[in-house]
Design an enzyme around this catalytic site. Structure first.
Site, short mmCIF file in Angstrom:
data_model
loop_
_atom_site.label_atom_id
_atom_site.label_comp_id
_atom_site.label_asym_id
_atom_site.label_seq_id
_atom_site.Cartn_x
_atom_site.Cartn_y
_atom_site.Cartn_z
N LYS A 78 0.74 -0.98 0.01
CA LYS A 78 0.12 0.01 -0.13
C LYS A 78 0.91 1.28 -0.09
O LYS A 78 1.83 1.30 0.88
CB LYS A 78 -1.06 0.02 1.36
CG LYS A 78 -1.91 1.41 1.27
CD LYS A 78 -2.68 1.18 2.68
CE LYS A 78 -3.86 2.15 2.62
NZ LYS A 78 -4.53 2.11 3.86
N SER A 153 -9.45 2.00 3.10
CA SER A 153 -8.60 2.85 2.13
C SER A 153 -7.60 1.65 1.47
O SER A 153 -7.10 2.17 0.39
CB SER A 153 -7.94 3.70 2.73
OG SER A 153 -7.10 3.16 4.07
N SER A 177 -9.64 -0.52 7.17
CA SER A 177 -9.32 -0.28 5.85
C SER A 177 -8.49 -1.57 5.25
O SER A 177 -8.18 -1.50 4.14
CB SER A 177 -8.12 0.99 5.87
OG SER A 177 -8.95 2.16 5.72
N1 GLN Z 1 -12.90 4.51 6.55
C1 GLN Z 1 -12.26 4.93 7.75
C2 GLN Z 1 -11.80 6.60 7.56
O1 GLN Z 1 -12.13 6.76 6.63
C3 GLN Z 1 -11.27 4.09 8.23
C4 GLN Z 1 -10.08 4.10 7.28
C5 GLN Z 1 -8.75 3.32 7.74
O2 GLN Z 1 -8.89 2.36 8.37
N2 GLN Z 1 -7.58 3.80 7.28
O3 GLN Z 1 -11.14 6.92 8.60
#
Ligand code: GLN
Length: 484
Positions: A78, A153, A177
């Site tokens: 990532k 994400s 994410s």
């Molecule tokens: N969707 C959540 C956010 O927008 C979690 C994102 C994540 O785990 N990086 O913060």
């Protein structure tokens, strides 16, 4: 069977037997990327020459008798984990041209274990999002239906694993994410306990919640990657100094007598009926395998979303203050220092990141700190207490990973609250610092994957892997591949 479809453990066996070479395997995956990534768009940066070079080195090392666990296995990272000499953008214009001088510890450990690194995968900007649509560059498409999001994400990593564009990948999970994109893409995603994997070189979003996780095609592969990346790191003072077990020894297939909790707060009105039905059927399967299913309560569940959306933006507003155009990243030179800051940050950050910085700055500001941030921290402790009590009664807690299957690109971009709701079942684990894994457990009527989340206590990775593996071996969801 194409080489790019192999699991890591299948590839390991073929490499060990000398039936394939690391160069053949890596070339097959690169060819696959070239064939499908213009449609999927999982990668921000591809490093095929470097990957082939590493594959050649792996073949040489193998001939010399080296037996590293990931020798010659092509993986993706990532684009929020630092990679020496390779751009690391966080999906943001502000770091578009940033080339780190060092590797994140998790990446360094993969390399030391012989892995071949294919490139960097797309992410919501600074990992803020649930669909990969917040990437400053382009959205990633779900390989099961290109009109739909892969989740986020870590959507680039999940889509790449599902589409055969790598054998496994690293992601990060601050509120879901790793697990939610794994669910949307029909693969396995493990979020370890806070501190189990070093955060050194993981570019910070919310430091008390961030954790590196793995995305793979099956549970065995997740255990193999965890064996390599888990463990104490003197460069991350929050990394846990606890012994790392051999996670593959959890894969016994035997869950007789284990107690599985079903939280009543996680089966809510408004969730997609097919998701509930698939998870309930999976629970029956676990009961057939000899586990005891027990209803449990996590009474503060309703507060998890608001608590997360105070704490995560608060920490983000502090972490993102470093992007000021002075030391690295984008610099828009203005008429004054103040103007340079404003232009750099104004043009460098996208709308969701700005929203979080504003929310977080507000929650931390004098006069509001006690009402918002401090109160959220207290409720966070209550949420952790819910899990502590549940794990006195049961070994794991099982629930859906996401209330819906993958939604359409553009469907939730106008409404941040709708987007935030897609993590309603995953955020609590990060607040509590515990571990969880997504395993595929069915498909909806549109042919989209459904995911089940198995949650365990702090350092309970062995337990969640054991349950996940037993379920996987009793089903064949993980063997399905997207049509692309
Ligand atoms: N969707 C959540 C956010 O927008 C979690 C994102 C994540 O785990 N990086 O913060």
């Amino acid at each position: 069977m194409h080489l790019y479809e192999l699991t890591i453990h299948e590839a390991r066996a073929l490499l060990n037997a000398g039936e394939i070479s690391a160069v053949e395997l890596t070339q097959a995956v690169i060819d696959r990327i070239l064939a499908v990534d213009n449609a999927v768009r999982a990668y921000i940066t591809l490093t095929p020459e470097a990957a082939l070079e590493q594959a050649r080195a792996a073949d040489t090392a193998f001939r010399q008798g080296q037996a590293l666990p990931l020798l010659g296995i092509p993986l993706a990272i990532k684009d929020i984990l630092c990679t020496a000499g390779i751009p690391t953008t966080c999906g943001s214009r502000i770091l578009e041209n940033f080339v780190p001088p060092y590797d994140a510890t998790a990446v360094a450990r993969l390399k030391a274990a012989g892995a071949v690194i294919l490139g960097k995968t797309n992410t919501d900007e600074f990992a803020m999002g649930s669909s990969t649509e917040n990437s400053a560059f382009f959205p990633t498409h779900n390989p099961w239906d290109l009109e739909r999001v892969p989740g986020g994400s870590s959507g680039g990593s999940a889509a790449a694993v599902a589409a055969g564009e790598c054998l496994g990948a690293l992601g990060t999970d601050t509120g879901g994410s790793v697990r939610q994109p794994a669910a949307f893409c029909g693969i396995v995603g493990l979020k370890p306990t806070y501190g189990r994997v070093s955060r050194y070189g993981l570019i910070a979003f919310a430091s008390s919640l961030d954790q590196v996780g793995v995305l793979t095609r099956d549970v065995t592969d997740a255990a193999m990657l965890m064996n390599v990346i888990a463990g104490h790191d003197p460069k991350d003072s929050t990394s846990l100094d606890a012994p790392v077990p051999d996670y593959t020894t959890a894969l016994t297939g035997d869950i007789r007598g284990m107690r599985i909790g079903v939280p009543r707060e996680y089966f809510i009105p408004g969730m997609q009926p097919e998701v509930e039905a698939a998870v309930r059927a999976a629970l029956q399967r676990l009961a057939d395998l000899g586990a005891e299913i027990v209803e449990v309560s996590l009474p503060h569940t309703d507060y998890a979303l608001p608590v997360y959306y105070l704490i995560a933006p608060a920490e983000a507003s502090a972490n993102l203050a470093r992007y000021d155009g002075v030391r690295y990243g984008l610099r828009m030179v203005g008429n004054s220092l103040e103007d340079t800051y404003q232009q750099t940050r104004g043009q460098g950050f996208g709308p969701e990141v700005k929203r979080r910085i504003m929310l977080g700055t507000y929650a931390l500001s004098a006069g509001y700190y006690d009402a918002y941030y401090l109160k959220a921290q207290k409720v966070r402790t209550l949420i952790k207490g819910d899990f502590d009590r549940a794990f006195e009664q049961v070994d794991v807690v099982v629930a859906p990973t996401s209330p819906t299957t993958a939604f359409r690109i553009g469907e939730k971009t106008e409404d941040p609250i709708q987007m935030y709701l897609s993590d309603v079942f995953t955020l609590s684990l990060n607040l509590a610092g515990i571990c969880g894994i997504n395993v595929p457990c069915g498909f909806d009527a549109q042919g989209l994957p459904i995911g089940m989340q198995i949650m365990g206590p702090a350092l309970g990775e062995m337990t969640v892997l054991r349950v996940a593996y037993a379920y996987e071996q009793a089903t064949d969801w993980h063997t399905r591949r997207p049509p692309i």
